[in-house]
Design a protein around this motif. Structure first.
Motif, PDB file in Angstrom:
ATOM      1  N   ALA A  98       1.198  -0.890  -0.259  1.00 51.19           N
ATOM      2  CA  ALA A  98      -0.064   0.159   0.255  1.00 51.19           C
ATOM      3  C   ALA A  98       1.354   1.160   0.492  1.00 51.19           C
ATOM      4  O   ALA A  98       0.346   2.413  -0.289  1.00 51.19           O
ATOM      5  CB  ALA A  98      -0.905   0.586   1.055  1.00 51.19           C
ATOM      6  N   PRO A 104      -4.054   5.729  -2.628  1.00 50.09           N
ATOM      7  CA  PRO A 104      -4.873   4.509  -2.113  1.00 50.09           C
ATOM      8  C   PRO A 104      -6.028   4.271  -1.701  1.00 50.09           C
ATOM      9  O   PRO A 104      -6.416   3.574  -1.553  1.00 50.09           O
ATOM     10  CB  PRO A 104      -3.642   4.125  -1.033  1.00 50.09           C
ATOM     11  CG  PRO A 104      -3.192   5.614  -0.539  1.00 50.09           C
ATOM     12  CD  PRO A 104      -3.242   6.908  -1.832  1.00 50.09           C
ATOM     13  N   LEU A 108      -6.528   1.045  -3.020  1.00 48.20           N
ATOM     14  CA  LEU A 108      -6.387  -0.547  -2.709  1.00 48.20           C
ATOM     15  C   LEU A 108      -7.874  -1.113  -2.864  1.00 48.20           C
ATOM     16  O   LEU A 108      -7.580  -1.906  -3.235  1.00 48.20           O
ATOM     17  CB  LEU A 108      -6.074  -0.164  -1.443  1.00 48.20           C
ATOM     18  CG  LEU A 108      -5.060   0.545  -1.249  1.00 48.20           C
ATOM     19  CD1 LEU A 108      -4.631   0.774  -0.238  1.00 48.20           C
ATOM     20  CD2 LEU A 108      -4.006  -0.554  -1.841  1.00 48.20           C
TER      21      LEU A 108
END
Length: 517
Positions: A98, A104, A108
Motif C-alpha cells: 500500500a 490508495p 486499494l
C-alpha cells in the motif's frame, strides 16, 4: 517445476523452484516499479491464453463428468476450500504494498475487488472446464495430476495446446512468485522500521530504494521452504497462516471502528458491519481446523512464537499505540458520565463501603515540581515515591503512566492531569500529588486527551499545574472509578485552581482537596 518438467522431463523440480525464487528476488531488488511492470506483462499474457483455453474448452464440456459432485461428502469440499484458499491471497498482496500505491484511498479497495472478482470468475470457469473435459477421476489418477491445465489443453488441441497452456501456467506461477516476493518482503521491512525486528531489515538500497536486506531474507526463507517441504504441505501451512491473517484483520477492523479515533477516517468502509467481520473471524478459524492436525499445530505454534518474540524482544523496543486502548478509554468516559449515579447505587453496599477518598488523600505524597522539569521527569519522580508504597518497581510504574499518556488516555480537566493504572499486586489505592507553578506540558504536540466530562483537550491548549498520579488494585474497579470521579468533580469546581495555587505546603494542599470535598 512440474510444468517445466514437460519441456525438460528429467529436470528436478526443487532446484528449478529455488532458481525461480532467486531470479525474481533479483528483479525485486532492482525496484518495485520494474517488478510491477513485469507483473503487468505476465498477467496480460496469462489472461489472453486463459481466454483461448476457456473459449475452446467450453465447447467440449461433458455434463456427465459433474455427476456425483458431493460423493465424497461436504467435509471433503470444506477441507479442499481450506487448502486452495492460498490461491486467493493476492488480495493481501495489494494491502502489503500500500505504501507504494498511488491514490490508495481509491485504488486499494478497487484493486482488491477487481482482483477478487476476476480471480473468482477465472477459477470457476477454468476448474469447470478442466473437470468437464477430462473428468475429476482422470485428474486424480496416481495421487493427483500436477499439470492439470496441460493435460486438459492436450485433450482439447493436442501437443501444441499442452505447450501453449504450459506457457500460461509458467506465466501464472511466475507472476505469483514475483508478487509474492514483492509483498512478503514488505512485512519484515515494515517490522524492521517499527523495531519489531532488527532495524537492518528496515533499510533500503541507495539507488533502487527497495528493502534489499528484507528481500534477501524473504528469498532465503522461500528457498528453505521449497527445499524442505512438499508442495501440498507448503500450501496447507500457507493457507492456515493466511486464514489466521484474515481473521485478525477482521478483528482489527472491529477494534478500529469501536475506537472512534478521530484520525481513523478511511476512504472505504466495509458494509454489513459488524456481522461481516464476525463471520470473517469465525469462518477462517474453522477452516484451519479442517486442514488437519499439522496445520492446527503450526498455526498455534506460530501464534505462540509471535507472542514470545514480542514479549522477549520487541516489547522493550517499541511504544505500542494500539487502537484497542482508545476503546477502553471511550468506555471509561462513558462510565464517568454515570459516576454520580453509580456512587449513589453502590456506595453503601460495596465491600469498600467506607469512603476511600479521604484516606487516599491523607496517605498521598505531595511534590512541588522544580522549574523546567518535563512530564517524564515528574512521572519518574512520582514512580520512585509510589514504589515505596506498592510492590511494583519504579521503572514499571513510570512506564505504565507514560504508556497511558502516549495513548491519549490520561484525563485532563481544567489544568489538572489524572494519570492512572490498576494492577493486581496493589493492595490499596495510593496517590502522588504534584503541583507546578510554572506548568508542565504532557504528551506530544497536537495529542488529544479525554476530559472526564465528555469534551477533549490537546496538549497545545495549555500546561497543567497539577498532576494526580493514582494507582489502584484491579479487584475493585468501582472503587478506582469512585476516586477518579471525586477528583474530577473537585477539580471542576470554580474555586479549586485558586486555592490549589495559594496553598503553602503539603498539609494545606491536602486540605484543599478535603475541604472542597
Amino acid at each position: 517445476g512440474a510444468y517445466l518438467g514437460i519441456f525438460f522431463p528429467n529436470a528436478p523440480m526443487t532446484p528449478i523452484a529455488a532458481a525461480v525464487a532467486i531470479a525474481f528476488g533479483i528483479v525485486n531488488m532492482i525496484g518495485a516499479k520494474k517488478s510491477g511492470s513485469a507483473q503487468v506483462v505476465l498477467v496480460i499474457g496469462l489472461l489472453l491464453l486463459l481466454l483461448w483455453f476457456s473459449g475452446v474448452g467450453a465447447l467440449q464440456v461433458q455434463a456427465d463428468f459433474f455427476l456425483g459432485f458431493l460423493s465424497k461428502g461436504a467435509s471433503s469440499i470444506v477441507s479442499t476450500a481450506g487448502l486452495v484458499v492460498v490461491s486467493y491471497m493476492g488480495i493481501t498482496k495489494v494491502a502489503s504494498v500500500a505504501e507504494e500505491v498511488k491514490n490508495p484511498v481509491r485504488n486499494l479497495p478497487l484493486g482488491m475487488f477487481l482482483a477478487f472478482g476476476t480471480t473468482l470468475a477465472i477459477y470457476l470457469v477454468g476448474t469447470a472446464i478442466m473437470v468437464g473435459v477430462v473428468s475429476a477421476d482422470t485428474l486424480a489418477i496416481n495421487g493427483g495430476d500436477l499439470t492439470p491445465v496441460a493435460t486438459v489443453a492436450e485433450a482439447l488441441a493436442g501437443r501444441w495446446g499442452a505447450i501453449l497452456m504450459t506457457i500460461a501456467a509458467i506465466l501464472a506461477f511466475s507472476s505469483v512468485a514475483n508478487a509474492g516476493i514483492l509483498s512478503a518482503s514488505r512485512y519484515p521491512f515494515a517490522m524492521g522500521r517499527d523495531k519489531l525486528l532488527p532495524g537492518i531489515l528496515g533499510a533500503t538500497g541507495k539507488r533502487s530504494q527497495t528493502p534489499q536486506i528484507s528481500i534477501f531474507l524473504t528469498v532465503a526463507l522461500i528457498v528453505l521452504f521449497v527445499t524442505l517441504f512438499s508442495p501440498i504441505l507448503v500450501a496447507k501451512l500457507a493457507s492456515s497462516v493466511k486464514l489466521l491473517m484474515f481473521a485478525m484483520s477482521c478483528f482489527a477492523v472491529i477494534i478500529l471502528r469501536e475506537s472512534r479515533i478521530d484520525a481513523y477516517d478511511p476512504g472505504f468502509r466495509s458494509p454489513f458491519y459488524p456481522w461481516l467481520q464476525l463471520l470473517g473471524i469465525v469462518a477462517p478459524l474453522w477452516l484451519v481446523t479442517q486442514l488437519g492436525i499439522l496445520s492446527i499445530a503450526f498455526t498455534g505454534g506460530l501464534m505462540l512464537f509471535g507472542a514470545a518474540w514480542y514479549w522477549y524482544y520487541a516489547r522493550k523496543r517499541v511504544d505500542r499505540r494500539g487502537a484497542i486502548f482508545h476503546v477502553f478509554e471511550r468506555l471509561g468516559r462513558g462510565s464517568g458520565d454515570h459516576e454520580q449515579v453509580m456512587q449513589e447505587r453502590i456506595g453503601k453496599s460495596a465491600p469498600w463501603a467506607e469512603d476511600p477518598f479521604a484516606a487516599v488523600v491523607e496517605r498521598s505524597v505531595v511534590v512541588d515540581a522544580n522549574v523546567g522539569v518535563n512530564f517524564e521527569d515528574v512521572t519518574r519522580q512520582a514512580a520512585e515515591l509510589l514504589a515505596k508504597l506498592i510492590p511494583v518497581p519504579a521503572d514499571v510504574i513510570a512506564d505504565r503512566f507514560l504508556e497511558v499518556t502516549r495513548y491519549g488516555a490520561t484525563p485532563v480537566i481544567k489544568g489538572v492531569a489524572l494519570p492512572y493504572f490498576c494492577a493486581p499486586p496493589i493492595r490499596q489505592s495510593e496517590m502522588v500529588l504534584v503541583r507546578s507553578e510554572e506548568g508542565i506540558h504532557i504528551g506530544q504536540p497536537g495529542q488529544s486527551f479525554p476530559n472526564v466530562f465528555g469534551s477533549r483537550a490537546t496538549a497545545d491548549e495549555g500546561k497543567v499545574h497539577a498532576i494526580f498520579f493514582l494507582v489502584s488494585p484491579d479487584r475493585h474497579p468501582g472503587q478506582h472509578l469512585h476516586i477518579m470521579a471525586q477528583i474530577a468533580h473537585l477539580v471542576d469546581e470554580d474555586g479549586f485552581s485558586g486555592e490549589w495555587a495559594a496553598a503553602s505546603g503539603e498539609k494545606e494542599l491536602k486540605e484543599v482537596l478535603l475541604r472542597m470535598e
